[in-house]
Design a protein around this motif. Structure first.
Motif, PDB file in Angstrom:
ATOM      1  N   ALA A   1       2.182  19.855   0.520  1.00 36.05           N
ATOM      2  CA  ALA A   1       0.999  20.688   0.161  1.00 36.05           C
ATOM      3  C   ALA A   1      -0.608  19.890   0.639  1.00 36.05           C
ATOM      4  O   ALA A   1      -0.125  18.449   0.860  1.00 36.05           O
ATOM      5  CB  ALA A   1       1.356  20.803  -1.097  1.00 36.05           C
ATOM      6  N   ILE A   2      -1.181  20.319   0.908  1.00 40.56           N
ATOM      7  CA  ILE A   2      -2.523  19.590   1.752  1.00 40.56           C
ATOM      8  C   ILE A   2      -3.631  19.705   0.417  1.00 40.56           C
ATOM      9  O   ILE A   2      -4.104  21.236  -0.081  1.00 40.56           O
ATOM     10  CB  ILE A   2      -3.057  19.810   3.028  1.00 40.56           C
ATOM     11  N   ILE A   3      -4.152  18.400  -0.352  1.00 38.74           N
ATOM     12  CA  ILE A   3      -4.372  18.945  -1.541  1.00 38.74           C
ATOM     13  C   ILE A   3      -5.353  18.207  -1.904  1.00 38.74           C
ATOM     14  O   ILE A   3      -5.319  16.798  -1.177  1.00 38.74           O
ATOM     15  CB  ILE A   3      -3.328  18.753  -2.763  1.00 38.74           C
ATOM     16  N   THR A   4      -6.486  18.000  -2.795  1.00 41.17           N
ATOM     17  CA  THR A   4      -7.413  17.109  -3.479  1.00 41.17           C
ATOM     18  C   THR A   4      -6.981  16.327  -5.193  1.00 41.17           C
ATOM     19  O   THR A   4      -6.091  17.478  -5.579  1.00 41.17           O
ATOM     20  CB  THR A   4      -8.628  18.180  -3.924  1.00 41.17           C
ATOM     21  N   PRO A   5      -6.980  15.789  -5.407  1.00 40.79           N
ATOM     22  CA  PRO A   5      -6.441  15.003  -6.981  1.00 40.79           C
ATOM     23  C   PRO A   5      -7.120  16.124  -8.039  1.00 40.79           C
ATOM     24  O   PRO A   5      -7.945  16.638  -7.553  1.00 40.79           O
ATOM     25  CB  PRO A   5      -6.757  13.761  -6.641  1.00 40.79           C
ATOM     26  N   THR A   6      -6.339  16.157  -9.009  1.00 36.82           N
ATOM     27  CA  THR A   6      -6.965  17.002 -10.697  1.00 36.82           C
ATOM     28  C   THR A   6      -7.829  15.140 -10.695  1.00 36.82           C
ATOM     29  O   THR A   6      -7.203  14.256 -10.456  1.00 36.82           O
ATOM     30  CB  THR A   6      -5.436  16.992 -11.198  1.00 36.82           C
TER      31      THR A   6
ATOM     32  N   ASP B   1     -11.492  10.682 -18.567  1.00 33.01           N
ATOM     33  CA  ASP B   1     -11.948   9.438 -18.510  1.00 33.01           C
ATOM     34  C   ASP B   1     -12.681   9.104 -16.781  1.00 33.01           C
ATOM     35  O   ASP B   1     -12.386   7.543 -16.719  1.00 33.01           O
ATOM     36  CB  ASP B   1     -10.953   8.459 -18.956  1.00 33.01           C
ATOM     37  N   GLY B   2     -12.516   9.445 -15.709  1.00 36.26           N
ATOM     38  CA  GLY B   2     -12.628   9.826 -14.202  1.00 36.26           C
ATOM     39  C   GLY B   2     -11.979   8.952 -13.121  1.00 36.26           C
ATOM     40  O   GLY B   2     -11.958   8.975 -12.095  1.00 36.26           O
ATOM     41  N   SER B   3     -10.251   9.665 -13.874  1.00 38.28           N
ATOM     42  CA  SER B   3      -9.333   9.205 -12.970  1.00 38.28           C
ATOM     43  C   SER B   3      -8.715  10.088 -11.924  1.00 38.28           C
ATOM     44  O   SER B   3      -8.912  11.087 -13.365  1.00 38.28           O
ATOM     45  CB  SER B   3      -8.013   7.850 -13.857  1.00 38.28           C
ATOM     46  N   SER B   4      -8.146  10.208 -11.075  1.00 45.37           N
ATOM     47  CA  SER B   4      -7.872  10.983 -11.023  1.00 45.37           C
ATOM     48  C   SER B   4      -6.052  10.554  -9.738  1.00 45.37           C
ATOM     49  O   SER B   4      -5.739   9.378 -10.185  1.00 45.37           O
ATOM     50  CB  SER B   4      -8.592  11.557  -9.532  1.00 45.37           C
ATOM     51  N   SER B   5      -5.638  11.823 -10.054  1.00 40.60           N
ATOM     52  CA  SER B   5      -4.188  11.400  -9.529  1.00 40.60           C
ATOM     53  C   SER B   5      -3.532  12.655  -8.188  1.00 40.60           C
ATOM     54  O   SER B   5      -4.174  14.081  -8.391  1.00 40.60           O
ATOM     55  CB  SER B   5      -3.110  11.247  -9.957  1.00 40.60           C
TER      56      SER B   5
END
Length: 203
Positions: free
Chosen positions: A159-164, A168-172
Protein backbone atom coordinates in the motif's frame (compact mmCIF):
# COMPACT_ATOMS: atom_id res chain seq x y z
CA UNK A 1 -13.36 -50.59 6.72
CA UNK A 2 -15.90 -50.86 3.90
CA UNK A 3 -15.37 -49.76 0.30
CA UNK A 4 -17.55 -46.64 0.67
CA UNK A 5 -15.52 -45.40 3.64
CA UNK A 6 -12.24 -46.05 1.82
CA UNK A 7 -13.47 -44.13 -1.20
CA UNK A 8 -14.49 -41.20 1.01
CA UNK A 9 -11.08 -41.10 2.72
CA UNK A 10 -9.32 -41.26 -0.63
CA UNK A 11 -11.44 -38.36 -1.92
CA UNK A 12 -10.72 -36.28 1.17
CA UNK A 13 -7.01 -37.01 0.86
CA UNK A 14 -6.92 -35.88 -2.77
CA UNK A 15 -8.89 -32.75 -1.87
CA UNK A 16 -6.50 -31.83 0.95
CA UNK A 17 -3.42 -32.41 -1.21
CA UNK A 18 -4.99 -30.39 -4.03
CA UNK A 19 -5.62 -27.48 -1.71
CA UNK A 20 -2.10 -27.63 -0.28
CA UNK A 21 -0.69 -27.48 -3.78
CA UNK A 22 -2.50 -24.18 -4.43
CA UNK A 23 -0.77 -22.25 -1.67
CA UNK A 24 2.59 -20.51 -1.46
CA UNK A 25 4.66 -18.71 1.13
CA UNK A 26 5.11 -14.96 0.67
CA UNK A 27 7.98 -12.98 2.19
CA UNK A 28 8.55 -9.23 1.74
CA UNK A 29 11.99 -7.69 2.16
CA UNK A 30 11.80 -3.88 2.42
CA UNK A 31 14.58 -1.54 1.35
CA UNK A 32 18.31 -2.13 1.22
CA UNK A 33 20.66 -3.88 3.65
CA UNK A 34 23.18 -1.02 3.45
CA UNK A 35 21.98 1.53 6.02
CA UNK A 36 23.66 4.50 4.31
CA UNK A 37 22.02 3.63 0.99
CA UNK A 38 18.68 3.12 2.70
CA UNK A 39 19.00 6.50 4.38
CA UNK A 40 19.74 8.18 1.06
CA UNK A 41 16.84 6.65 -0.85
CA UNK A 42 14.46 7.41 2.02
CA UNK A 43 15.63 11.02 1.98
CA UNK A 44 14.79 11.15 -1.72
CA UNK A 45 11.37 9.47 -1.22
CA UNK A 46 12.44 6.35 -3.13
CA UNK A 47 11.09 2.96 -2.06
CA UNK A 48 11.91 -0.67 -2.85
CA UNK A 49 10.17 -3.80 -1.61
CA UNK A 50 11.16 -7.30 -2.74
CA UNK A 51 8.33 -9.83 -2.88
CA UNK A 52 9.40 -13.48 -2.63
CA UNK A 53 6.98 -16.34 -3.34
CA UNK A 54 7.93 -19.96 -2.67
CA UNK A 55 6.07 -23.22 -3.20
CA UNK A 56 5.65 -26.08 -5.65
CA UNK A 57 2.32 -24.69 -6.87
CA UNK A 58 3.75 -21.48 -8.37
CA UNK A 59 5.89 -23.31 -10.96
CA UNK A 60 4.33 -22.89 -14.39
CA UNK A 61 1.94 -20.16 -13.28
CA UNK A 62 1.88 -16.55 -14.39
CA UNK A 63 0.70 -13.52 -12.44
CA UNK A 64 -0.66 -10.02 -12.87
CA UNK A 65 0.00 -6.92 -10.77
CA UNK A 66 -2.85 -4.42 -10.32
CA UNK A 67 -2.82 -0.88 -8.93
CA UNK A 68 -6.03 0.43 -7.38
CA UNK A 69 -6.28 4.10 -6.45
CA UNK A 70 -8.72 5.44 -3.85
CA UNK A 71 -9.72 9.07 -3.38
CA UNK A 72 -12.00 10.20 -0.54
CA UNK A 73 -12.94 6.63 0.29
CA UNK A 74 -13.94 5.64 -3.25
CA UNK A 75 -12.14 3.74 -5.97
CA UNK A 76 -10.78 6.26 -8.46
CA UNK A 77 -8.85 4.06 -10.90
CA UNK A 78 -7.82 0.45 -11.48
CA UNK A 79 -4.94 -0.38 -13.80
CA UNK A 80 -2.78 -3.39 -14.64
CA UNK A 81 0.91 -2.68 -14.09
CA UNK A 82 2.01 -6.07 -15.43
CA UNK A 83 0.16 -9.05 -16.92
CA UNK A 84 2.16 -12.26 -17.30
CA UNK A 85 -0.58 -13.88 -19.36
CA UNK A 86 0.59 -11.92 -22.39
CA UNK A 87 3.27 -14.51 -23.15
CA UNK A 88 4.45 -17.91 -21.91
CA UNK A 89 7.91 -16.39 -21.48
CA UNK A 90 6.64 -14.86 -18.25
CA UNK A 91 5.59 -18.19 -16.72
CA UNK A 92 7.35 -18.97 -13.45
CA UNK A 93 10.08 -21.54 -14.06
CA UNK A 94 10.91 -22.69 -10.55
CA UNK A 95 9.43 -23.05 -7.07
CA UNK A 96 10.67 -19.59 -6.10
CA UNK A 97 9.87 -16.25 -7.71
CA UNK A 98 11.23 -12.86 -6.69
CA UNK A 99 9.95 -9.52 -7.92
CA UNK A 100 10.88 -5.97 -6.95
CA UNK A 101 8.45 -3.08 -6.58
CA UNK A 102 9.86 0.43 -7.00
CA UNK A 103 8.11 3.67 -6.09
CA UNK A 104 9.21 7.30 -6.30
CA UNK A 105 7.31 10.17 -4.70
CA UNK A 106 8.38 13.60 -5.87
CA UNK A 107 6.91 16.97 -6.84
CA UNK A 108 3.31 15.88 -6.53
CA UNK A 109 3.79 12.70 -8.56
CA UNK A 110 3.98 8.96 -7.89
CA UNK A 111 6.02 6.82 -10.28
CA UNK A 112 5.98 3.02 -9.96
CA UNK A 113 7.51 0.04 -11.75
CA UNK A 114 7.93 -3.71 -11.21
CA UNK A 115 11.05 -5.74 -12.01
CA UNK A 116 10.83 -9.52 -12.34
CA UNK A 117 13.32 -12.22 -13.25
CA UNK A 118 12.78 -11.73 -16.98
CA UNK A 119 10.98 -8.42 -17.31
CA UNK A 120 10.53 -4.83 -16.34
CA UNK A 121 6.99 -3.55 -16.36
CA UNK A 122 5.90 -0.29 -17.86
CA UNK A 123 6.21 2.79 -15.66
CA UNK A 124 3.01 4.26 -14.32
CA UNK A 125 2.42 7.78 -13.04
CA UNK A 126 -0.19 9.22 -10.69
CA UNK A 127 -0.92 12.68 -9.32
CA UNK A 128 -0.74 13.04 -5.55
CA UNK A 129 -3.33 15.05 -3.63
CA UNK A 130 -0.91 16.14 -0.89
CA UNK A 131 2.79 16.59 -0.25
CA UNK A 132 4.93 13.70 -1.47
CA UNK A 133 6.66 13.67 1.91
CA UNK A 134 3.58 12.34 3.74
CA UNK A 135 3.16 9.24 1.55
CA UNK A 136 5.05 6.02 2.19
CA UNK A 137 5.18 2.40 0.97
CA UNK A 138 4.00 -0.27 3.41
CA UNK A 139 3.22 -3.99 3.31
CA UNK A 140 0.50 -5.93 5.13
CA UNK A 141 2.66 -8.46 6.98
CA UNK A 142 3.00 -6.43 10.15
CA UNK A 143 5.34 -8.22 12.57
CA UNK A 144 5.17 -11.51 10.63
CA UNK A 145 8.19 -12.53 8.60
CA UNK A 146 6.10 -14.46 6.08
CA UNK A 147 2.57 -15.57 5.34
CA UNK A 148 0.82 -18.32 3.39
CA UNK A 149 -1.42 -17.23 0.53
CA UNK A 150 -4.08 -18.99 -1.52
CA UNK A 151 -2.97 -18.84 -5.16
CA UNK A 152 -6.56 -18.97 -6.36
CA UNK A 153 -7.36 -15.58 -4.82
CA UNK A 154 -6.24 -12.02 -5.48
CA UNK A 155 -4.08 -10.65 -2.67
CA UNK A 156 -3.27 -7.06 -1.64
CA UNK A 157 0.45 -7.04 -0.92
CA UNK A 158 1.53 -3.39 -0.70
CA UNK A 159 0.00 0.00 0.00
CA UNK A 160 1.12 3.55 -0.73
CA UNK A 161 -0.58 5.58 1.96
CA UNK A 162 -0.66 8.70 4.06
CA UNK A 163 -0.94 8.23 7.83
CA UNK A 164 -4.03 8.25 9.95
CA UNK A 165 -3.98 11.34 12.17
CA UNK A 166 -5.31 11.22 15.74
CA UNK A 167 -7.05 13.97 17.68
CA UNK A 168 -3.92 14.60 19.75
CA UNK A 169 -1.94 15.32 16.59
CA UNK A 170 -0.04 12.03 16.53
CA UNK A 171 -0.09 9.94 13.37
CA UNK A 172 0.53 6.34 12.31
CA UNK A 173 1.14 4.43 9.09
CA UNK A 174 1.41 0.97 10.64
CA UNK A 175 -1.98 1.26 12.28
CA UNK A 176 -3.52 1.50 8.82
CA UNK A 177 -1.91 -1.55 7.21
CA UNK A 178 -2.02 -3.76 10.31
CA UNK A 179 -5.76 -3.54 10.81
CA UNK A 180 -8.04 -6.42 9.88
CA UNK A 181 -10.41 -4.70 7.45
CA UNK A 182 -10.83 -4.79 3.68
CA UNK A 183 -8.38 -2.56 1.80
CA UNK A 184 -11.20 -0.68 0.07
CA UNK A 185 -12.38 0.49 3.52
CA UNK A 186 -9.06 1.97 4.73
CA UNK A 187 -9.85 5.49 3.54
CA UNK A 188 -13.16 5.63 5.36
CA UNK A 189 -11.96 3.90 8.51
CA UNK A 190 -8.79 5.98 8.96
CA UNK A 191 -9.86 9.17 7.17
CA UNK A 192 -7.13 8.87 4.56
CA UNK A 193 -8.07 10.99 1.54
CA UNK A 194 -5.77 9.27 -0.96
CA UNK A 195 -4.00 5.89 -1.16
CA UNK A 196 -3.02 3.07 -3.51
CA UNK A 197 -3.24 -0.71 -3.18
CA UNK A 198 -0.92 -3.07 -5.05
CA UNK A 199 -2.39 -6.57 -5.51
CA UNK A 200 -1.21 -9.79 -7.15
CA UNK A 201 -3.22 -12.52 -8.88
CA UNK A 202 -1.71 -15.87 -9.88
CA UNK A 203 -3.25 -17.80 -12.77
Amino acid sequence: MNLQACTLLLFLGVTIVGFAQQTATMTIEPGFENTDLQGLVSFENLFLDKLIFEGKAIKGKSYSIEIIEYINGKESSREILFDGRESDIFNIRSEKETMSFYAKLDQGKLKIQMHGNRFRSKKMYYDLTGSADIYTLKDFLGSKEKTTIDLEKKHPVLAIITPTVHKDGSSSYCEVVQCDIATDQLGKRFKIPHYFIVSIQFR
